[in-house]
Design a protein around this motif. Structure first.
Motif, PDB file in Angstrom:
ATOM      1  N   THR A 149      11.657  25.020  75.627  1.00 30.06           N
ATOM      2  CA  THR A 149      10.222  25.252  75.730  1.00 30.06           C
ATOM      3  C   THR A 149       9.843  25.384  77.196  1.00 30.06           C
ATOM      4  OG1 THR A 149       9.728  22.898  75.853  1.00 30.06           O
ATOM      5  CG2 THR A 149       9.826  23.885  73.639  1.00 30.06           C
ATOM      6  N   ALA A 150       8.591  25.696  77.450  1.00 27.46           N
ATOM      7  CA  ALA A 150       8.113  25.811  78.829  1.00 27.46           C
ATOM      8  C   ALA A 150       8.214  24.463  79.539  1.00 27.46           C
ATOM      9  CB  ALA A 150       6.678  26.327  78.838  1.00 27.46           C
ATOM     10  N   TRP A 151       7.957  23.380  78.819  1.00 31.88           N
ATOM     11  CA  TRP A 151       8.091  22.043  79.415  1.00 31.88           C
ATOM     12  C   TRP A 151       9.535  21.759  79.819  1.00 31.88           C
ATOM     13  CZ3 TRP A 151       5.023  18.737  81.603  1.00 31.88           C
ATOM     14  CH2 TRP A 151       3.675  18.740  81.294  1.00 31.88           C
ATOM     15  N   ASP A 152      10.482  22.128  78.975  1.00 31.89           N
ATOM     16  CA  ASP A 152      11.892  21.917  79.300  1.00 31.89           C
ATOM     17  C   ASP A 152      12.277  22.647  80.581  1.00 31.89           C
ATOM     18  OD1 ASP A 152      12.177  20.422  76.980  1.00 31.89           O
ATOM     19  OD2 ASP A 152      12.870  22.129  75.794  1.00 31.89           O
ATOM     20  N   ILE A 153      11.831  23.878  80.707  1.00 36.02           N
ATOM     21  CA  ILE A 153      12.148  24.659  81.907  1.00 36.02           C
ATOM     22  C   ILE A 153      11.468  24.064  83.133  1.00 36.02           C
ATOM     23  CG2 ILE A 153      11.855  26.922  82.990  1.00 36.02           C
ATOM     24  CD1 ILE A 153      12.266  28.122  80.178  1.00 36.02           C
TER      25      ILE A 153
END
Length: 146
Positions: free
Chosen positions: A116-120
């Motif tokens: 997800t964007a948070w992971d990145i």
């Protein structure tokens, strides 16, 4: 100077842990966790998005291969199974079952969508922090000691 560096490191570590905190799941559930299809269907309906992959063919029916609850009521007595006469046949080796979905068959709650964007964003912060810390260490080692 060392005190400030230690405090800054502790704050960065605490911020990273808080950002990664998620609610804990009690267990990973799959079709083998249920005795009847209706029980699996109730869990499937109760959790949006099918994180446990109970519906393999995405038709809205969870664990289709599980047996359904019997239609017998508590007032009727089930009929006993018919007894078979003993035979002297040689037992054969049972056929082995092959997984139908290949490697994806036992993934449980894994995701096919990627990070997800948070992971990145979290990964980027960690990489940037490591690069800054490495640069700081190299700079400190090259500086003349007083």
């Amino acid at each position: 100077m060392r005190h400030r560096t230690g405090v800054a490191g502790a704050l960065i570590a605490a911020a990273a842990v808080v950002a990664l905190a998620q609610p804990a799941h009690a267990q990973d559930v799959d079709c083998g966790s249920f005795t009847y299809q209706e029980d699996a269907q109730n869990v499937f309906r109760g959790i949006p998005g099918d994180p446990y992959r109970l519906d393999e063919d995405n038709d809205g029916v969870a664990c289709e291969w599980l047996p359904h609850r019997g239609l017998t009521s508590s007032t009727t007595r089930p009929t006993p199974p018919a007894t078979l006469a003993p035979t002297t046949a040689v037992p054969t080796r049972p056929a082995t079952l092959a997984p139908t979905r290949g490697v994806q068959g036992g993934l449980g709650g894994a995701s096919n969508t990627g990070p997800t964007a948070w992971d990145i964003a979290i990964g980027t912060v960690f990489v940037a922090g490591a690069a800054l810390a490495g640069g700081y260490v190299v700079r400190r080692r090259r500086a003349p000691h007083r």
